[in-house]
Design a protein around this motif. Structure first.
Motif, PDB file in Angstrom:
ATOM      1  N   ARG A  80       0.770  -1.304   0.034  1.00 23.40           N
ATOM      2  CA  ARG A  80       0.079   0.039   0.195  1.00 23.40           C
ATOM      3  C   ARG A  80       0.816   1.343  -0.063  1.00 23.40           C
ATOM      4  N   ILE A  81       1.825   1.301   0.727  1.00 21.32           N
ATOM      5  CA  ILE A  81       2.773   2.488   0.840  1.00 21.32           C
ATOM      6  C   ILE A  81       3.536   2.714  -0.302  1.00 21.32           C
ATOM      7  N   ALA A  82       3.926   1.513  -1.115  1.00 23.27           N
ATOM      8  CA  ALA A  82       4.606   1.781  -2.189  1.00 23.27           C
ATOM      9  C   ALA A  82       3.755   2.150  -3.369  1.00 23.27           C
ATOM     10  N   ARG A  83       2.556   1.779  -3.439  1.00 22.62           N
ATOM     11  CA  ARG A  83       1.643   1.876  -4.749  1.00 22.62           C
ATOM     12  C   ARG A  83       1.259   3.220  -4.527  1.00 22.62           C
ATOM     13  N   LEU A  84       0.902   3.754  -3.301  1.00 23.58           N
ATOM     14  CA  LEU A  84       0.310   5.229  -3.243  1.00 23.58           C
ATOM     15  C   LEU A  84       1.664   6.209  -3.248  1.00 23.58           C
ATOM     16  N   SER A  85       2.744   5.670  -2.701  1.00 22.68           N
ATOM     17  CA  SER A  85       3.843   6.656  -3.199  1.00 22.68           C
ATOM     18  C   SER A  85       4.163   6.937  -4.486  1.00 22.68           C
ATOM     19  N   ALA A  86       4.003   5.701  -5.486  1.00 19.96           N
ATOM     20  CA  ALA A  86       4.278   5.897  -6.754  1.00 19.96           C
ATOM     21  C   ALA A  86       3.220   6.739  -7.545  1.00 19.96           C
ATOM     22  N   ALA A  87       1.992   6.542  -6.909  1.00 16.84           N
ATOM     23  CA  ALA A  87       0.923   7.369  -7.545  1.00 16.84           C
ATOM     24  C   ALA A  87       0.995   8.818  -7.199  1.00 16.84           C
ATOM     25  N   ALA A  88       1.510   9.156  -5.913  1.00 18.27           N
ATOM     26  CA  ALA A  88       1.740  10.348  -5.575  1.00 18.27           C
ATOM     27  C   ALA A  88       3.004  11.098  -6.043  1.00 18.27           C
ATOM     28  N   GLY A  89       3.702  10.531  -6.847  1.00 24.12           N
ATOM     29  CA  GLY A  89       4.980  10.971  -7.514  1.00 24.12           C
ATOM     30  C   GLY A  89       6.186  11.069  -6.578  1.00 24.12           C
ATOM     31  N   VAL A  90       6.192  10.365  -5.463  1.00 22.41           N
ATOM     32  CA  VAL A  90       7.543  10.333  -4.646  1.00 22.41           C
ATOM     33  C   VAL A  90       8.544   9.981  -5.304  1.00 22.41           C
TER      34      VAL A  90
END
Length: 331
Positions: free
Chosen positions: A100-110
């Motif tokens: 979840r952290i990785a997927r949402l980080s990718a979506a947020a452009g981290v």
């Protein structure tokens, strides 16, 4: 890479507090995602006014995790447990939360993600803990191939749960038991006679590795094994504890089958000291394999246990060791 804002999940733990302090000292704004911000309030003074923000986050909550990573330049995932309790399972925290952290980080452009796993992570391991760590790494790689994965051995430092735990035992026990492969061998040095081996890594070195992984491009997409300069058998660990606490305690070998029996009982406690899964971890060495780069590859010289242990194990020494005797004043 210049960092403005970094989100640290699990930032109130023994590793997290060091990571937060290291980032704050570099002028980075730190957003600490924790279950209980009140209990993590001790982190605030580690930075300047307003530099460290505490955010209440349940890592099972998509919206909460998304808010935590929003506008962050970097994300550090330190979430992990040694024993399961209720909904806090290996699957939920080591795998689902990591995904979840990785997927949402990718979506947020981290731009940078550092995932702290564990030495011995292996999808073929006997222990569910080690298998879940491997599954978490795979989930992270699926969404963020450029993530840096760190696999530390046992982490030691002022707030560790390793040397401090054994040090506390010396206050009430004349012996320090350690587990060996079934059957106690009379002579030290034989295979398995001194218990499993560990390669403890200093918490400050782990925090520095996290910092460098966030700021240096050469670490992108790599996995590192983090360990200290040498490995210790469990017997040697207990001898170190006895020496540093200055107590008359003796390391005593105990067959692994006893550990299995104890774990069946202790595993029922709210905060178990030993579980059956942890016994499986103790049946294999926890040392660097040499197959992956380590601290040296990140430009960090590993810190020896002996140089740090005296700084915090004194708390377990008998009180009279701290008394300074002075000659009586003469009138």
């Amino acid at each position: 890479m210049t960092l403005r804002l970094v989100t640290v999940f699990g930032g109130s733990g023994s590793i997290g507090r060091q990571v937060v302090q290291r980032l704050a000292s570099q002028g980075v704004r730190v957003r600490v995602a924790v279950r209980d911000p009140l209990k993590a309030a001790f982190l605030k003074p580690l930075g300047d006014l307003g530099q460290i923000a505490l955010l209440k986050v349940n890592v099972a909550d998509e919206a909460a995790v998304a808010r935590a990573v929003d506008n962050a330049d970097g994300v550090v995932n330190l979430v992990g447990i040694l024993a399961e309790s209720g909904r806090r399972t290996f699957q939920a925290l080591h795998v689902d939360a990591a995904e979840r952290i990785a997927r949402l980080s990718a979506a947020a452009g981290v731009r940078r993600l550092v995932h702290v796993s564990a030495l011995g992570a292996d999808d073929a391991a006997a222990a569910r803990y080690a298998r879940s760590k491997a599954a978490g790494e795979a989930a992270v790689r699926q969404h963020v191939p450029a993530a840096t994965i760190l696999r530390p051995s046992v982490v030691f430092g002022p707030h560790d749960g390793f040397f401090n735990l054994f040090g506390s035992f010396t206050r009430f026990s004349p012996v320090l038991p350690y587990y060996v492969k079934d059957g106690v061998r009379p002579r030290s040095g034989q295979a398995g006679a001194d218990g499993p081996r560990f390669q403890p890594v200093y918490v400050g070195d782990v925090a520095e590795a996290v910092s460098r992984a966030l700021t240096t491009a050469e670490h992108l997409g790599k996995t590192y094994e983090l360990g200290g300069p040498r490995a210790y058998s469990m017997r040697e660990v207990m001898a170190l504890v006895a020496d540093q606490t200055e107590r008359r305690v003796r390391p005593v070998p105990v067959p692994m089958w006893v550990a299995r029996m104890q774990a069946r009982v202790m595993g029922l406690l709210p905060k178990p000291l030993l579980t059956t899964d942890q016994v499986k971890l103790l049946e294999v060495d926890n040392v660097l394999t040499g197959a992956l780069p380590g601290l040296e590859a990140m430009g960090i010289e590993p810190t020896a246990v002996e140089t740090v242990l005296p700084q915090y194990m004194t708390r377990f020494r008998p009180h009279h060791r701290h008394v300074v005797l002075r000659a009586p004043r003469r009138s």
